[in-house]
Design a protein around this motif. Structure first.
Motif, mmCIF file in Angstrom:
data_model
loop_
_atom_site.group_PDB
_atom_site.id
_atom_site.type_symbol
_atom_site.label_atom_id
_atom_site.label_comp_id
_atom_site.label_asym_id
_atom_site.label_seq_id
_atom_site.Cartn_x
_atom_site.Cartn_y
_atom_site.Cartn_z
ATOM 1 N N THR A 29 0.849 -1.183 0.000
ATOM 2 C CA THR A 29 0.000 0.000 0.000
ATOM 3 C C THR A 29 0.887 1.237 0.000
ATOM 4 O O THR A 29 1.791 1.350 0.828
ATOM 5 C CB THR A 29 -0.906 0.014 1.249
ATOM 6 O OG1 THR A 29 -1.667 -1.186 1.277
ATOM 7 C CG2 THR A 29 -1.830 1.217 1.241
ATOM 8 N N PRO A 30 0.655 2.167 -0.923
ATOM 9 C CA PRO A 30 1.458 3.394 -0.939
ATOM 10 C C PRO A 30 1.316 4.151 0.386
ATOM 11 O O PRO A 30 0.250 4.155 1.003
ATOM 12 C CB PRO A 30 0.855 4.211 -2.084
ATOM 13 C CG PRO A 30 0.074 3.250 -2.902
ATOM 14 C CD PRO A 30 -0.359 2.160 -1.978
ATOM 15 N N PHE A 31 2.396 4.792 0.803
ATOM 16 C CA PHE A 31 2.411 5.454 2.109
ATOM 17 C C PHE A 31 1.283 6.462 2.257
ATOM 18 O O PHE A 31 0.733 6.639 3.341
ATOM 19 C CB PHE A 31 3.765 6.119 2.373
ATOM 20 C CG PHE A 31 4.019 7.377 1.592
ATOM 21 C CD1 PHE A 31 3.602 8.609 2.071
ATOM 22 C CD2 PHE A 31 4.672 7.330 0.368
ATOM 23 C CE1 PHE A 31 3.834 9.771 1.342
ATOM 24 C CE2 PHE A 31 4.905 8.484 -0.361
ATOM 25 C CZ PHE A 31 4.479 9.703 0.126
ATOM 26 N N TRP A 32 0.897 7.162 1.192
ATOM 27 C CA TRP A 32 -0.125 8.205 1.314
ATOM 28 C C TRP A 32 -1.520 7.619 1.552
ATOM 29 O O TRP A 32 -2.407 8.323 1.980
ATOM 30 C CB TRP A 32 -0.130 9.139 0.104
ATOM 31 C CG TRP A 32 -0.499 8.490 -1.204
ATOM 32 C CD1 TRP A 32 -1.759 8.338 -1.716
ATOM 33 C CD2 TRP A 32 0.389 7.900 -2.150
ATOM 34 N NE1 TRP A 32 -1.705 7.695 -2.927
ATOM 35 C CE2 TRP A 32 -0.383 7.420 -3.218
ATOM 36 C CE3 TRP A 32 1.772 7.740 -2.207
ATOM 37 C CZ2 TRP A 32 0.169 6.782 -4.318
ATOM 38 C CZ3 TRP A 32 2.325 7.113 -3.300
ATOM 39 C CH2 TRP A 32 1.524 6.642 -4.340
ATOM 40 N N ARG A 33 -1.682 6.341 1.274
ATOM 41 C CA ARG A 33 -2.955 5.687 1.578
ATOM 42 C C ARG A 33 -2.920 5.027 2.952
ATOM 43 O O ARG A 33 -3.960 4.684 3.494
ATOM 44 C CB ARG A 33 -3.267 4.626 0.522
ATOM 45 C CG ARG A 33 -3.628 5.202 -0.812
ATOM 46 C CD ARG A 33 -4.084 4.120 -1.757
ATOM 47 N NE ARG A 33 -4.224 4.645 -3.095
ATOM 48 C CZ ARG A 33 -3.970 3.953 -4.189
ATOM 49 N NH1 ARG A 33 -3.585 2.689 -4.107
ATOM 50 N NH2 ARG A 33 -4.107 4.515 -5.368
ATOM 51 N N ASP A 34 -1.725 4.852 3.457
ATOM 52 C CA ASP A 34 -1.535 4.102 4.699
ATOM 53 C C ASP A 34 -1.284 4.998 5.912
ATOM 54 O O ASP A 34 -1.507 4.585 7.033
ATOM 55 C CB ASP A 34 -0.350 3.147 4.493
ATOM 56 C CG ASP A 34 -0.295 2.034 5.502
ATOM 57 O OD1 ASP A 34 -1.365 1.533 5.894
ATOM 58 O OD2 ASP A 34 0.825 1.657 5.892
ATOM 59 N N LYS A 35 -0.821 6.218 5.666
ATOM 60 C CA LYS A 35 -0.453 7.107 6.767
ATOM 61 C C LYS A 35 -1.271 8.388 6.736
ATOM 62 O O LYS A 35 -1.644 8.874 5.673
ATOM 63 C CB LYS A 35 1.024 7.507 6.648
ATOM 64 C CG LYS A 35 2.000 6.402 6.879
ATOM 65 C CD LYS A 35 3.418 6.962 6.792
ATOM 66 C CE LYS A 35 4.455 5.919 7.118
ATOM 67 N NZ LYS A 35 5.812 6.505 7.082
ATOM 68 N N SER A 36 -1.463 8.949 7.902
ATOM 69 C CA SER A 36 -2.073 10.276 7.980
ATOM 70 C C SER A 36 -0.991 11.295 7.648
ATOM 71 O O SER A 36 0.213 10.991 7.685
ATOM 72 C CB SER A 36 -2.606 10.528 9.389
ATOM 73 O OG SER A 36 -1.519 10.658 10.296
ATOM 74 N N LEU A 37 -1.401 12.509 7.340
ATOM 75 C CA LEU A 37 -0.426 13.567 7.077
ATOM 76 C C LEU A 37 0.507 13.747 8.273
ATOM 77 O O LEU A 37 1.710 13.947 8.102
ATOM 78 C CB LEU A 37 -1.130 14.884 6.750
ATOM 79 C CG LEU A 37 -1.889 14.953 5.426
ATOM 80 C CD1 LEU A 37 -2.623 16.284 5.315
ATOM 81 C CD2 LEU A 37 -0.961 14.751 4.242
ATOM 82 N N ASP A 38 -0.039 13.657 9.471
ATOM 83 C CA ASP A 38 0.758 13.833 10.690
ATOM 84 C C ASP A 38 1.816 12.752 10.866
ATOM 85 O O ASP A 38 2.841 12.989 11.498
ATOM 86 C CB ASP A 38 -0.142 13.827 11.933
ATOM 87 C CG ASP A 38 -1.044 15.040 12.003
ATOM 88 O OD1 ASP A 38 -0.545 16.153 11.745
ATOM 89 O OD2 ASP A 38 -2.232 14.883 12.315
ATOM 90 N N ALA A 39 1.569 11.563 10.333
ATOM 91 C CA ALA A 39 2.468 10.428 10.536
ATOM 92 C C ALA A 39 3.566 10.327 9.478
ATOM 93 O O ALA A 39 4.446 9.474 9.591
ATOM 94 C CB ALA A 39 1.656 9.131 10.561
ATOM 95 N N MET A 40 3.528 11.180 8.481
ATOM 96 C CA MET A 40 4.503 11.091 7.389
ATOM 97 C C MET A 40 5.863 11.630 7.788
ATOM 98 O O MET A 40 5.964 12.589 8.557
ATOM 99 C CB MET A 40 3.983 11.848 6.166
ATOM 100 C CG MET A 40 2.811 11.172 5.535
ATOM 101 S SD MET A 40 2.289 12.040 4.053
ATOM 102 C CE MET A 40 0.768 11.163 3.721
#
Length: 164
Positions: A14-25
């Motif tokens: 899963t691409p990171f932008w689908r898996d993480k919130s903006l805060d978690a990036m």
């Protein structure tokens, strides 16, 4: 002899932008969300009465109208005092972020467009899709008076590009 069907047991990543919130990036993930369109670097005017944001085709003094990138990204806030540093809080409060902006899309629970470099794998698809400011910037802000800015109003920066 018949060939056996082949298939992969490797899990789909899963691409990171689908898996993480903006805060978690991570900082690198955050920066990679910028599609390089340059729309946020256009000069915008706010109607004092309605609060409505009006876009111009005039760029920030540091915007390169061909590459659609900042000419001095690392020092932009020192050189352009009103340059906005995007943070998760800023993304949630800035009404003028273009509707195609990855930060805005993800904050709204939407996915990235096909032309976004993270999806396409090609940094030029944002230009090929007609989303970027390439070839559309009239010039840098210091070349225009306030009255001239009012003559440079455009609506294409609010185009979502869904059909592109």
């Amino acid at each position: 002899m018949e060939k056996a069907a082949t298939f992969s047991l490797a899990p789909e990543i899963t691409p990171f932008w689908r898996d993480k919130s903006l805060d978690a990036m991570s900082a690198q993930e955050w920066e990679s969300l910028c599609d390089g369109c340059g729309r946020c670097c256009l000069v915008k005017l706010e109607d004092e009465d309605s609060g409505h944001i009006l876009y111009t085709d005039v760029g920030c003094t540091l915007l390169d109208g061909e590459t659609c990138r900042c000419r001095d990204y690392e020092n932009r806030q020192a050189k352009v005092p009103d340059c906005v540093r995007l943070t998760t809080e800023a993304v949630r409060t800035l009404s003028w972020l273009p509707p195609t902006c990855a930060y805005r899309l993800l904050d709204e629970g939407r996915d990235l467009y096909w032309w976004h470099p993270l999806v396409s794998g090609d940094p030029d698809t944002v230009h090929a899709a007609g989303i970027s400011v390439r070839g559309r910037v009239a010039g840098p802000e210091e070349d225009f008076s306030v009255d001239e800015l009012l003559e440079r109003l455009v609506d294409w920066p609010t185009d979502e590009g869904r059909d592109r």
